[in-house]
Design a protein around this motif. Structure first.
Motif, mmCIF file in Angstrom:
data_model
loop_
_atom_site.group_PDB
_atom_site.id
_atom_site.type_symbol
_atom_site.label_atom_id
_atom_site.label_comp_id
_atom_site.label_asym_id
_atom_site.label_seq_id
_atom_site.Cartn_x
_atom_site.Cartn_y
_atom_site.Cartn_z
ATOM 1 N N CYS A 53 0.887 -0.955 -0.036
ATOM 2 C CA CYS A 53 -0.009 -0.159 -0.280
ATOM 3 C C CYS A 53 0.921 1.056 0.106
ATOM 4 O O CYS A 53 1.898 1.200 0.927
ATOM 5 N N THR A 54 0.719 2.328 -1.028
ATOM 6 C CA THR A 54 1.089 3.587 -0.996
ATOM 7 C C THR A 54 0.390 4.368 -0.875
ATOM 8 O O THR A 54 -0.378 4.715 -1.338
ATOM 9 N N LEU A 55 0.631 5.700 0.149
ATOM 10 C CA LEU A 55 0.377 7.237 0.538
ATOM 11 C C LEU A 55 1.009 8.088 -0.084
ATOM 12 O O LEU A 55 2.500 8.073 -0.382
ATOM 13 N N ALA A 56 0.408 9.040 -0.630
ATOM 14 C CA ALA A 56 1.986 9.696 -1.530
ATOM 15 C C ALA A 56 0.466 11.297 -1.774
ATOM 16 O O ALA A 56 -0.603 11.599 -1.498
ATOM 17 N N PHE A 57 1.318 11.878 -1.397
ATOM 18 C CA PHE A 57 0.728 13.735 -1.379
ATOM 19 C C PHE A 57 1.328 14.448 -2.684
ATOM 20 O O PHE A 57 2.882 14.484 -2.747
ATOM 21 N N ILE A 58 0.615 14.979 -3.678
ATOM 22 C CA ILE A 58 1.608 15.839 -4.434
ATOM 23 C C ILE A 58 1.126 17.364 -4.494
ATOM 24 O O ILE A 58 -0.585 17.465 -5.121
ATOM 25 N N GLU A 59 1.922 18.253 -5.749
ATOM 26 C CA GLU A 59 1.155 19.198 -5.412
ATOM 27 C C GLU A 59 2.021 19.647 -6.957
ATOM 28 O O GLU A 59 3.328 19.702 -7.969
ATOM 29 N N TYR A 60 1.054 19.455 -7.822
ATOM 30 C CA TYR A 60 0.876 19.455 -9.517
ATOM 31 C C TYR A 60 1.270 21.517 -9.801
ATOM 32 O O TYR A 60 0.534 22.247 -9.678
#
Length: 229
Positions: A53-60
């Protein structure tokens, strides 16, 4: 070509600059399968009884869908379809903080995007928190690791999604630079939210992360989705 809120979106969709922080866990495969069972997909089991399982946060920052923040809950799954990669990434939950990307994501790819309050802090230990109706759903804090030598270039991944009973596969190409990695280094807080309950059952608020990764500059393209079944 797709029309979203009066704008023409050409394919593939290009993301020219984004930055990302993520963490990966080994979790009980039976529990993970029960979480994603609605998709008809099977979790990948890299070791007996375990899934990922992976959690990620991204700023586009610069892309065809404009600037926005995103948080992802994903699982490695077995690829579905003739001639596709044997490993894919199933997107279970995808909160965003912009209405345009919400409609584009759900319409073009069937990504499970929902609108949330999603602040990201890139200073020191990097952190993002997802809030719905004023309450914390989940937060992830990542400690940056050591620089990773530049790789061979682009990586292609099949991203799978399922909303309204329809499962889709989307070819997804990533070109990262400024990558840092380390073992462990993640802290997860979970609130009273259905997805947080999924993560609590998987043990993400108790188990150490396998690895954490940060990417200071990520370029991506997303092709049209391919319906399965």
């Amino acid at each position: 070509m797709h029309e979203i809120q009066g704008r023409q979106i050409a394919m593939p969709v290009e993301i020219r600059k984004a930055r990302v922080a993520s963490a990966m866990w080994a979790v009980p495969a039976r529990t993970a399968q029960s979480v994603i069972g609605y998709s008809g997909l099977r979790v990948l089991r890299p070791a007996p009884g375990l899934a990922v399982c992976t959690l990620a946060f991204i700023e586009y920052i610069d892309g065809d869908l404009g600037p926005y923040h995103e948080f992802a809950v994903a699982f490695l799954v077995e690829g579905e379809g003739e001639g596709v990669s044997p490993v894919g990434a199933f997107i279970h939950w995808l909160p965003v903080d912009g209405g345009f990307t919400l409609e584009a994501g759900r319409t073009i790819w069937g990504f499970p995007k929902v609108i949330t309050h999603l602040p990201i802090d890139w200073t020191g230990p990097q952190r993002a928190a997802v809030h719905e109706k004023g309450a914390l759903a989940v937060s992830l804090q990542v400690k940056p690791g050591l620089p990773v030598p530049a790789g061979a270039g682009s990586t292609t991944v099949d991203a799978y999604s399922c909303i309204d009973g329809a499962t889709r596969r989307t070819p997804w190409v990533m070109n990262p630079s400024g990558v840092r990695m380390r073992p462990g280094g993640a802290t997860v807080l979970l609130g009273p939210h259905p997805v947080a309950e999924d993560l609590r059952r998987l043990g993400l608020d108790r188990l150490p992360a396998l690895t954490t990764t940060t990417v200071s500059h990520l370029r991506m393209t997303f092709e049209d989705a391919v319906p399965l079944g």
